[in-house]
Design a protein around this motif. Structure first.
Motif, PDB file in Angstrom:
ATOM      1  N   ARG A 244       9.193   3.415  -8.614  1.00  0.00           N
ATOM      2  CA  ARG A 244       9.966   4.649  -8.791  1.00  0.00           C
ATOM      3  C   ARG A 244       9.372   5.545  -9.862  1.00  0.00           C
ATOM      4  NH1 ARG A 244      15.748   1.389  -8.699  1.00  0.00           N
ATOM      5  NH2 ARG A 244      15.873   1.144  -6.404  1.00  0.00           N
ATOM      6  N   ALA A 245       8.616   4.952 -10.804  1.00  0.00           N
ATOM      7  CA  ALA A 245       8.036   5.708 -11.906  1.00  0.00           C
ATOM      8  C   ALA A 245       6.672   6.293 -11.571  1.00  0.00           C
ATOM      9  CB  ALA A 245       7.934   4.822 -13.149  1.00  0.00           C
ATOM     10  N   GLY A 246       5.980   5.711 -10.581  1.00  0.00           N
ATOM     11  CA  GLY A 246       4.659   6.210 -10.219  1.00  0.00           C
ATOM     12  C   GLY A 246       3.581   5.766 -11.194  1.00  0.00           C
ATOM     13  N   PRO A 247       2.368   6.281 -11.060  1.00  0.00           N
ATOM     14  CA  PRO A 247       2.008   7.440 -10.235  1.00  0.00           C
ATOM     15  C   PRO A 247       1.839   7.146  -8.746  1.00  0.00           C
ATOM     16  CG  PRO A 247       0.074   6.612 -11.359  1.00  0.00           C
ATOM     17  CD  PRO A 247       1.226   5.806 -11.862  1.00  0.00           C
ATOM     18  N   THR A 248       1.750   5.870  -8.347  1.00  0.00           N
ATOM     19  CA  THR A 248       1.682   5.555  -6.927  1.00  0.00           C
ATOM     20  C   THR A 248       3.083   5.184  -6.454  1.00  0.00           C
ATOM     21  OG1 THR A 248      -0.608   4.779  -7.075  1.00  0.00           O
ATOM     22  CG2 THR A 248       0.674   4.052  -5.180  1.00  0.00           C
ATOM     23  N   TYR A 249       3.581   5.967  -5.503  1.00  0.00           N
ATOM     24  CA  TYR A 249       4.939   5.766  -5.006  1.00  0.00           C
ATOM     25  C   TYR A 249       4.961   5.073  -3.641  1.00  0.00           C
ATOM     26  CZ  TYR A 249       5.975   9.120  -8.690  1.00  0.00           C
ATOM     27  OH  TYR A 249       6.075   9.752  -9.908  1.00  0.00           O
ATOM     28  N   ALA A 250       3.832   5.052  -2.977  1.00  0.00           N
ATOM     29  CA  ALA A 250       3.767   4.435  -1.650  1.00  0.00           C
ATOM     30  C   ALA A 250       2.309   4.418  -1.213  1.00  0.00           C
ATOM     31  CB  ALA A 250       4.622   5.200  -0.642  1.00  0.00           C
ATOM     32  N   TRP A 251       2.079   3.779  -0.088  1.00  0.00           N
ATOM     33  CA  TRP A 251       0.776   3.826   0.569  1.00  0.00           C
ATOM     34  C   TRP A 251       1.003   4.234   2.020  1.00  0.00           C
ATOM     35  CZ3 TRP A 251       2.275   0.283  -2.980  1.00  0.00           C
ATOM     36  CH2 TRP A 251       1.472   0.136  -4.114  1.00  0.00           C
ATOM     37  N   HIS A 252       0.136   5.107   2.495  1.00  0.00           N
ATOM     38  CA  HIS A 252       0.282   5.669   3.844  1.00  0.00           C
ATOM     39  C   HIS A 252      -0.780   5.071   4.752  1.00  0.00           C
ATOM     40  CE1 HIS A 252      -0.865   9.179   6.649  1.00  0.00           C
ATOM     41  NE2 HIS A 252       0.192   8.580   7.186  1.00  0.00           N
ATOM     42  N   VAL A 253      -0.353   4.569   5.912  1.00  0.00           N
ATOM     43  CA  VAL A 253      -1.268   4.005   6.889  1.00  0.00           C
ATOM     44  C   VAL A 253      -1.082   4.773   8.198  1.00  0.00           C
ATOM     45  CG1 VAL A 253      -2.048   1.911   8.064  1.00  0.00           C
ATOM     46  CG2 VAL A 253      -0.955   1.746   5.806  1.00  0.00           C
ATOM     47  N   PRO A 254      -2.006   5.659   8.558  1.00  0.00           N
ATOM     48  CA  PRO A 254      -1.855   6.423   9.804  1.00  0.00           C
ATOM     49  C   PRO A 254      -1.852   5.503  11.024  1.00  0.00           C
ATOM     50  CG  PRO A 254      -3.587   7.352   8.408  1.00  0.00           C
ATOM     51  CD  PRO A 254      -3.234   6.018   7.827  1.00  0.00           C
ATOM     52  N   ALA A 255      -0.894   5.709  11.903  1.00  0.00           N
ATOM     53  CA  ALA A 255      -0.811   4.876  13.104  1.00  0.00           C
ATOM     54  C   ALA A 255      -1.846   5.289  14.134  1.00  0.00           C
ATOM     55  CB  ALA A 255       0.587   4.962  13.701  1.00  0.00           C
ATOM     56  N   ASN A 256      -2.268   6.545  14.095  1.00  0.00           N
ATOM     57  CA  ASN A 256      -3.189   7.056  15.112  1.00  0.00           C
ATOM     58  C   ASN A 256      -4.606   7.167  14.578  1.00  0.00           C
ATOM     59  OD1 ASN A 256      -3.505   7.835  17.807  1.00  0.00           O
ATOM     60  ND2 ASN A 256      -3.534  10.010  17.249  1.00  0.00           N
ATOM     61  N   GLN A 257      -4.969   6.326  13.620  1.00  0.00           N
ATOM     62  CA  GLN A 257      -6.335   6.346  13.109  1.00  0.00           C
ATOM     63  C   GLN A 257      -7.283   5.775  14.148  1.00  0.00           C
ATOM     64  OE1 GLN A 257      -7.114   3.125   9.990  1.00  0.00           O
ATOM     65  NE2 GLN A 257      -4.873   3.386   9.827  1.00  0.00           N
ATOM     66  N   ARG A 258      -8.552   5.934  13.881  1.00  0.00           N
ATOM     67  CA  ARG A 258      -9.538   5.565  14.901  1.00  0.00           C
ATOM     68  C   ARG A 258      -9.421   4.088  15.290  1.00  0.00           C
ATOM     69  NH1 ARG A 258     -13.512   7.246  17.738  1.00  0.00           N
ATOM     70  NH2 ARG A 258     -15.210   5.826  18.318  1.00  0.00           N
ATOM     71  N   ARG A 259      -9.329   3.190  14.348  1.00  0.00           N
ATOM     72  CA  ARG A 259      -9.201   1.765  14.650  1.00  0.00           C
ATOM     73  C   ARG A 259      -7.703   1.418  14.715  1.00  0.00           C
ATOM     74  NH1 ARG A 259     -11.153  -2.059  11.634  1.00  0.00           N
ATOM     75  NH2 ARG A 259     -12.182  -3.208  13.301  1.00  0.00           N
ATOM     76  N   ARG A 260      -7.059   1.930  15.764  1.00  0.00           N
ATOM     77  CA  ARG A 260      -5.602   1.815  15.884  1.00  0.00           C
ATOM     78  C   ARG A 260      -5.137   0.367  15.984  1.00  0.00           C
ATOM     79  NH1 ARG A 260      -2.833   2.907  19.886  1.00  0.00           N
ATOM     80  NH2 ARG A 260      -4.489   2.335  21.345  1.00  0.00           N
ATOM     81  N   VAL A 261      -5.814  -0.410  16.822  1.00  0.00           N
ATOM     82  CA  VAL A 261      -5.349  -1.767  17.079  1.00  0.00           C
ATOM     83  C   VAL A 261      -5.514  -2.635  15.840  1.00  0.00           C
ATOM     84  CG1 VAL A 261      -5.543  -3.753  18.625  1.00  0.00           C
ATOM     85  CG2 VAL A 261      -5.992  -1.453  19.494  1.00  0.00           C
ATOM     86  N   ASP A 262      -6.632  -2.478  15.150  1.00  0.00           N
ATOM     87  CA  ASP A 262      -6.824  -3.272  13.936  1.00  0.00           C
ATOM     88  C   ASP A 262      -5.905  -2.803  12.811  1.00  0.00           C
ATOM     89  OD1 ASP A 262      -8.595  -4.805  15.263  1.00  0.00           O
ATOM     90  OD2 ASP A 262     -10.326  -4.369  14.004  1.00  0.00           O
ATOM     91  N   ALA A 263      -5.521  -1.519  12.829  1.00  0.00           N
ATOM     92  CA  ALA A 263      -4.534  -1.051  11.855  1.00  0.00           C
ATOM     93  C   ALA A 263      -3.184  -1.726  12.103  1.00  0.00           C
ATOM     94  CB  ALA A 263      -4.393   0.463  11.931  1.00  0.00           C
ATOM     95  N   VAL A 264      -2.810  -1.884  13.365  1.00  0.00           N
ATOM     96  CA  VAL A 264      -1.576  -2.609  13.697  1.00  0.00           C
ATOM     97  C   VAL A 264      -1.653  -4.046  13.204  1.00  0.00           C
ATOM     98  CG1 VAL A 264      -0.263  -3.580  15.624  1.00  0.00           C
ATOM     99  CG2 VAL A 264      -0.911  -1.164  15.645  1.00  0.00           C
ATOM    100  N   ASP A 265      -2.804  -4.691  13.429  1.00  0.00           N
ATOM    101  CA  ASP A 265      -2.977  -6.066  12.969  1.00  0.00           C
ATOM    102  C   ASP A 265      -2.850  -6.147  11.453  1.00  0.00           C
ATOM    103  OD1 ASP A 265      -3.906  -8.910  13.592  1.00  0.00           O
ATOM    104  OD2 ASP A 265      -5.392  -8.275  12.116  1.00  0.00           O
ATOM    105  N   ALA A 266      -3.400  -5.165  10.750  1.00  0.00           N
ATOM    106  CA  ALA A 266      -3.309  -5.149   9.287  1.00  0.00           C
ATOM    107  C   ALA A 266      -1.858  -4.999   8.836  1.00  0.00           C
ATOM    108  CB  ALA A 266      -4.165  -4.013   8.724  1.00  0.00           C
ATOM    109  N   ILE A 267      -1.117  -4.104   9.486  1.00  0.00           N
ATOM    110  CA  ILE A 267       0.287  -3.909   9.133  1.00  0.00           C
ATOM    111  C   ILE A 267       1.082  -5.188   9.361  1.00  0.00           C
ATOM    112  CG2 ILE A 267       2.394  -2.778   9.966  1.00  0.00           C
ATOM    113  CD1 ILE A 267       0.881  -1.097   7.966  1.00  0.00           C
ATOM    114  N   ASN A 268       0.839  -5.836  10.479  1.00  0.00           N
ATOM    115  CA  ASN A 268       1.575  -7.066  10.770  1.00  0.00           C
ATOM    116  C   ASN A 268       1.240  -8.174   9.779  1.00  0.00           C
ATOM    117  OD1 ASN A 268       2.952  -5.977  12.950  1.00  0.00           O
ATOM    118  ND2 ASN A 268       1.385  -6.587  14.426  1.00  0.00           N
ATOM    119  N   GLU A 269      -0.022  -8.221   9.338  1.00  0.00           N
ATOM    120  CA  GLU A 269      -0.390  -9.230   8.347  1.00  0.00           C
ATOM    121  C   GLU A 269       0.302  -8.960   7.018  1.00  0.00           C
ATOM    122  OE1 GLU A 269      -1.395 -12.492   6.791  1.00  0.00           O
ATOM    123  OE2 GLU A 269      -1.987 -12.068   8.868  1.00  0.00           O
TER     124      GLU A 269
END
Length: 993
Positions: free
Chosen positions: A432-457
């Motif tokens: 809540r204090a930052g400076p990093t409040y979150a991390w963004h992972v685009p779902a439609n990035q080029r390596r879409r399937v491996d991004a899904v695998d990373a999120i699930n891990e």
């Protein structure tokens, strides 16, 4: 804790006699509980030195109905010359459960080979009855977003913390599984005040064997070796688990192994405050703190807890005269890949012991090095220059240390519960204090399937994942609906910090214990960006409550299906699942149907849309149907017959490669390097994969020494029912030998492709079987286990298909490959001459190369089409031009593909004169300042322009050498496809020359 009964001061008493008195006096004071006289007599008989004992373990209390190990097995724990199978340890634990209301045992998972893992809980009767209630209390303390401060203070007074003891992870370290049998009995039965305190104020969990497959093989191996005559060779421990050996304690980030996943899941279910993993290595008892640098994302409270608990161990053991109990000077605390980092990642305490080897045979003269016998501030009572050691010594010292730790933990339960609450609370507040409040992972990035695998891990490991419910912009970062948000205001944000941060490990630090860089998104080559806009915490998002899925299938109309080459690892699964379906690969970037595609795109002519579409849907891949094949040069994707070589010299260095093949459905025949001597390899295989073994090229060729006169078998028999896993042999001595090496050489000459990585990459150059490739050993280089920038120096090579011009790669110190006379590829030099190499080797060690940045925006997207790519042309060369063809999809399948494609897609005939210069496909940058992405580097000039991946033609075939490690510890998903490309394009690697 009960007071220690001390003898009167006797200034001239011998240390040996003093130790005996320290043991005897407390025992005399505790005669109110009956002693198991037979068991206690055996403890004294088997103990090799009376100084390695305390009043806690010099006897065993008796119980009329609860079986001791002696009653159950017919021997005590610590009996010389005996080991216990995991299945029998588990039977004993079940017997304790059946006999005692203070014990509960249950299964927590199953190994790859079907063996069960267990946990035993021990506490007082009331706590065991209400175990789930106490679990609920700890869950409340885990989440300060749902638990008020007042409720937390109430829970700190009433909850009971969990101390989880684990052992048997490293199968060659045999003592822990034995010792914790006696520990469980003692905790359940003893009426000593210290142990009653543990039972009443804490909950002790014990997992006696983590690597259950390897434990059974270790016991088989030990008893087999006892049957070998004097002077004959002894069988090493082969195949701990199905995939890896010692690296099973380096799977904490990748979490591929069943034991790691079960451990992590159990940790999340029960949220223990301590995870204490028992090992055997250095003398006599090391209790972990480490030299540092500690992982920079650990809460400072955790670091202090390490030291507090370690100092208690040292103090309690030392004041009883037990020599050789120490801390600090071993390990570092930097890399989060160890199993006990399951605790650190979740705001608990991870600890480990290293106990002197259990044996189980007695050692009448144990000597340790002088560097461990000096008296230091962290070792006030050092190990002795020489001592009689044995398995009972190991039991006594390790069990005593654990009991003192458990007593301290129980006596200070409110402190450790408060610390646990505070660490969770501080994690949320930090987000809540930052400076990093979150991390963004685009779902439609080029390596879409491996991004899904990373999120699930990440979700499996305990991170909360949210899905954006709307489009919005955060400090210039465009978030689209469906993208993933990892909020920083969650209790386990420590895990996100450790994984997503960039590491900068100074070479001035103490020698690193393991890898120094591991940044998650770089190793996986997926886009994860920090969000520094606090408004992200108020944006619309929904928790991800089930595994994420990538949407796949076919869109558009037409009979030609194109699947872009994104380097998603599911693409190799697609090819082998549709192995009988003709496919072609584009040799350059192209456009079709209003879309742009990369070189390597999969073109399926005259596709069975239902079948292909179902496969793409299942794998999450997207295909696009068009009316006609695109006008681009292509080649057939002939399915290869794959041989996979391992070495008996060191099994399971190769296991991570095998894990990737098995996961993504790459079929292979697995065999030992000895079989290479049989020759005629080209008639059986199109591709041979020979992963890293370790050691010199000569050692890898020679294999295990041919010592002794009897064969040394590794196989399943009535006496060794657990051996023969993965592979078996009547005699594992001797490697491929020169005969096998030359058979590999002939295989390549005849048109086969040999894929080697790490140390096996040095074999052909060191034996002068390749030209223009030198293996260098720069003295100045310090590049320990880090992430570096890879430059695609030959954009036209099929090995580089689908990749951007720059790729994050894992590299650790060696091999350094220099390529002279390389074919031009569009990327600069590939290593200098010998004189240049010598000049680079003089770079001083102190030269520091700082971490360079990695800009996803600069490298994402599709690179411009290569204007110099080979033009489309009709016709295709046959077997004579391209080497012998093999595999299930050769011949008719290739012809069918050509017939179904537009004529413009056919490949040009191969030239009569083949270019046999090596191709440096991927290289280190020319500027050392651009090399390091995460980890450490000094003397980087020695890597300037050195090759990371080399394609070396020999005869009609290829040797593909990976100086980097593309399949490293289930972490480098982003480079798996460098290896997969070499397999898929095995007989078209000359494309683009």
């Amino acid at each position: 804790m009960a007071p220690i009964v001390r003898p009167r001061r006797m200034p001239h008493i011998a240390a040996h006699t003093l130790a005996l008195l320290l043991i005897a006096a407390p025992l005399a004071a505790q005669q109110q509980q009956p002693i198991d006289q037979e068991y206690t007599a055996k403890i004294r008989e088997y103990l090799q030195d009376p100084r390695i004992s305390t009043e806690l373990v010099d006897h065993l209390p008796a119980h009329p109905t609860i079986p001791t190990p002696l009653k159950f097995f017919g021997r005590i724990v610590g009996t010389p010359g005996e080991l216990t199978y995991a299945a029998d340890i588990h039977r004993y634990y079940q017997a304790l459960d059946a006999a005692s209301d203070r014990v509960k045992v249950w299964k927590i998972g199953t190994s790859e080979e079907g063996r069960d893992m267990y946990v035993l809980a021990v506490a007082d009767e009331a706590t065991i009855r209400d175990l789930d209630r106490y679990r609920g209390y700890l869950k409340e303390l885990t989440d300060p977003r749902r638990t008020s401060e007042a409720r937390a203070r109430e829970l700190i007074q009433t909850a009971k913390p969990i101390y989880w003891v684990t052992t048997g992870l490293h199968s060659g370290e045999t003592g822990g599984p034995e010792m914790v049998m006696e520990l469980a009995y003692r905790l359940a039965v003893s009426d000593q005040a210290l142990i009653k305190n543990i039972r009443e104020n804490a909950i002790t969990f014990i997992t006696p064997v983590l690597e259950v497959d390897g434990r059974e093989r270790q016991v088989d191996t030990y008893y087999f070796n006892k049957t070998r005559p004097t002077g004959e060779s002894r069988l090493p421990l082969m195949y701990w688990g199905k995939y890896v050996a010692h690296d099973n304690n380096r799977d904490g980030m990748g979490q591929f192994l069943a034991l790691t996943r079960h451990t992590n899941r159990f940790f999340l279910e029960w949220t223990p405050q301590v995870m204490h993993d028992l090992h055997e290595s250095v003398s006599y008892l090391y209790t972990s703190t480490g030299t540092g640098p500690y992982n920079e994302w650990l809460d400072p409270i955790t670091v202090t807890e390490w030291w507090t608990m370690a100092q208690v161990d040292v103090m309690e053991m030392t004041k009883r005269g037990v020599p050789g109990v120490w801390t600090y000077g071993f390990y570092d605390g930097w890399t989060p890949n160890y199993l006990f980092f399951a605790a650190h990642a979740h705001n608990a305490i991870g600890r480990f012991y290293e106990v002197q080897s259990y044996g189980p045979d007695n050692n009448p003269s144990l000597r340790v090095g002088p560097q461990t016998t000096s008296r230091e501030w962290f070792r006030p009572n050092p190990p002795l220059p020489e001592i009689k050691w044995g398995p009972r010594n190991s039991v006594n010292i390790g069990q005593s240390g654990l009991l003192f730790s458990l007593d301290h933990f129980a006596s200070n339960r409110r402190l450790y519960l408060e610390n646990y609450w505070l660490k969770n609370k501080r994690s949320v507040e930090k987000g809540r204090a930052g400076p990093t409040y979150a991390w963004h992972v685009p779902a439609n990035q080029r390596r879409r399937v491996d991004a899904v695998d990373a999120i699930n891990e990440l979700q499996r490991q305990g991170l909360e994942i949210h899905v954006a419910d709307a489009d919005y912009t955060l400090n210039g970062t465009r978030v689209q609906r469906g993208d993933w948000i990892v909020r920083a205001d969650q209790p386990y944000r420590t895990l996100a910090d450790m994984y997503f941060s960039v590491q900068n490990f100074s070479p001035a630090n103490p020698r690193p214990y393991d890898d120094t860089g591991w940044t998650f998104q770089l190793m996986r080559n997926v886009v994860v960006t920090p969000v520094t806009d606090s408004s992200v915490l108020t944006r619309r998002m929904t928790p991800l409550t089930a595994p994420a899925r990538a949407t796949g299938g076919i869109s558009g109309s037409g009979r030609v299906v194109i699947v872009d080459h994104t380097t998603d690892n599911a693409l190799v699964s697609m090819r082998f699942r549709l192995r009988d379906v003709p496919m072609r690969a584009a040799q350059a970037d192209f456009e079709a149907g209003g879309r742009r595609y990369r070189a390597g795109a999969f073109i399926i002519p005259d596709a069975d849309l239902a079948r292909v579409g179902a496969t793409l849907t299942e794998l999450g891949l997207q295909g696009y149907a068009v009316a006609a094949a695109p006008s681009v040069a292509t080649h057939d994707l002939d399915v290869p017959r794959i041989g996979y070589v391992h070495s008996w010299q060191r099994t399971q260095d190769e296991g991570w490669v095998r894990a990737a093949f098995d996961t993504y459905g790459v079929p292979y025949e697995y065999f030992a390097d000895q079989r290479l001597r049989e020759g005629n390899l080209r008639s059986k295989y199109d591709v041979i994969v020979f992963p890293h073994v370790g050691g010199t090229a000569q050692a890898q060729v020679n294999g295990l020494a041919m010592t002794g006169t009897l064969p040394l078998p590794y196989k399943k028999t009535e006496q060794t029912p657990n051996l023969g896993a993965n592979d078996s042999s009547d005699d594992i001595r001797g490697g491929m030998g020169i005969e096998g090496l030359m058979a590999l050489y002939e295989f390549v000459k005849a048109g086969g492709t040999l894929i080697v990585e790490g140390a096996t990459s040095t074999i052909f150059p060191e034996y002068n079987l390749t030209t223009g490739i030198t293996v260098e050993e720069p003295d100045s280089l310090f590049a320990r286990g880090s992430v570096y920038r890879g430059i695609v120096t030959d954009r036209r090579s099929p090995i580089a298909y689908g990749f951007n011009a720059k790729v994050p790669v894992y590299f650790s110190q060696a091999p350094v490959l220099a390529v002279q006379g390389a074919t031009p590829g569009g990327g600069g030099g590939f290593g200098g001459a010998a004189g240049n190499s010598q000049q680079q080797n003089t770079t001083p060690m102190a030269t520091r190369v700082t971490v360079s940045s990695w800009d996803w925006n600069a490298i994402e997207g599709i690179a411009p089409a290569d204007a110099a790519a080979a033009p489309a042309a009709a016709g295709r060369g046959g077997a004579a031009a391209g080497g012998a063809r093999g595999g299930a999809a050769s011949g008719a399948a290739a012809g069918g593909a050509a017939a179904g494609a537009n004529a413009a897609t056919a490949a040009a005939p191969r030239p009569a004169m083949r270019d046999t210069r090596p191709r440096a496909v991927l290289s280190f940058p020319a500027n050392p300042a651009e090399m390091l992405l995460s980890g450490t580097l000094a003397g980087g000039q020695a890597l300037a322009n050195r090759a990371q991946v080399v394609d070396a033609p020999i005869g009609d075939g290829h040797v593909v050498m990976f100086g980097i490690r593309p399949f490293w510890r289930w972490q480098t998903h982003g480079t798996f496809f460098l290896g997969f490309n070499a397999i898929l394009h095995w007989n078209d690697l000359d494309a683009g020359r």
